[in-house]
Scaffold this active site. Structure first.
Site, PDB file in Angstrom:
ATOM      1  CB  SER A 197      -6.082 -41.077  -4.859  1.00 13.29           C
ATOM      2  OG  SER A 197      -4.862 -41.088  -4.155  1.00 13.29           O
TER       3      SER A 197
ATOM      4  CE1 TYR B 115      -3.403 -39.182  -9.122  1.00 11.44           C
ATOM      5  CE2 TYR B 115      -2.663 -39.355  -6.839  1.00 11.44           C
ATOM      6  CZ  TYR B 115      -3.374 -39.868  -7.916  1.00 11.44           C
ATOM      7  OH  TYR B 115      -4.066 -41.048  -7.784  1.00 11.44           O
TER       8      TYR B 115
END
Length: 248
Positions: free
Chosen positions: A135, A148
């Site tokens: 990501s 995250y």
């Protein structure tokens, strides 16, 4: 499992929806026999039927599940580490430790378990490829996203370390770093709150799963001497993890 002995096999984790499903369909279109792994077996079987692939139940947080999955694969040419996700969006002082545990187990240790189990087969193929979907959270941080972003940083460190440790072996490593992609990602992050999930993409034109799948397919189609190390992809409306142009 019945697979032609001449088939090239691509394994996709988290293949029951979103980027994983789109990637499975893309790689099947390129001629791979795709083995789809995820926990939702019923959903997997429908997709596998559509693409003439193989559905196998896989929980990347369970070592026994990963071992059983790896044991039945006759060979592996491509591995797409796609299983992962986020839970919660809270400042560190209010964060839920169970959310952190889930994110680290799924994104980091899940990628470690599957990659470690399949690396011997990838190397034996003579031209293996490991694609890890991290990501843009693996290269930047944002407020309230520490669980995250820390997991994605660690997942990326694992993948990038393998690139060096296996230098000289017949296996390539490509990291895909997507920005905002409209899938079930935000719905999972917000524990099923659809209204809150919808607001993430409000006023922007986000990427869709097929956009990322196309890029993975491109990486898989490169000749063996070409290694696409990192590919960062964001929608035009996104500058970084926390800056968007939102139309009203």
């Amino acid at each position: 499992m019945t697979i032609s002995p001449n088939a090239s096999i691509a394994v996709v984790t988290g293949a029951s929806s979103g980027i994983g499903e789109a990637t499975a369909r893309t790689l099947a279109g390129q001629g791979f026999h795709v083995v789809l792994g995820a926990r939702r077996r019923d959903r997997l079987e429908k997709i596998a039927e559509d693409i003439d692939g193989t559905a196998l139940e896989l929980d990347v947080t369970d070592q026994d599940s990963v071992d059983a999955f790896a044991a039945v694969l006759p060979r592996v040419d491509v591995l797409v580490n796609n299983a992962g996700g986020a839970k919660g969006l809270a400042p560190i002082v209010d964060t839920d430790l169970d959310d952190w545990r889930w994110m680290w187990e799924t994104n980091v240790l899940g990628t470690l378990r599957v990659t470690k189990a399949l690396l011997p087969k990838l190397i034996e193929s003579g031209d293996g490829l490991v694609v890890t979907v991290t990501s843009t959270a693996a290269i930047s941080i944002y407020d309230n996203g520490s669980g995250y972003t820390s997991a994605k940083h660690a997942q990326a460190a694992l993948h990038r370390t393998l690139r060096g440790e296996l230098l000289g072996k017949p296996v390539r490593f490509t990291e895909i770093l997507p920005g905002a992609v409209e899938t079930d990602f935000s719905l999972v992050r917000f524990h099923g709150d659809q209204e809150r999930a919808d607001k993430v993409y409000e006023g922007i034109t986000p990427l869709v799963a097929a956009d990322i799948a196309e890029i993975i397919g491109f990486a898989a189609s490169r000749p063996s001497h070409v290694n696409l190390d990192q590919i960062v992809v964001r929608p035009r409306d996104q500058a970084d993890s926390s800056r968007f142009h939102r139309r009203t």
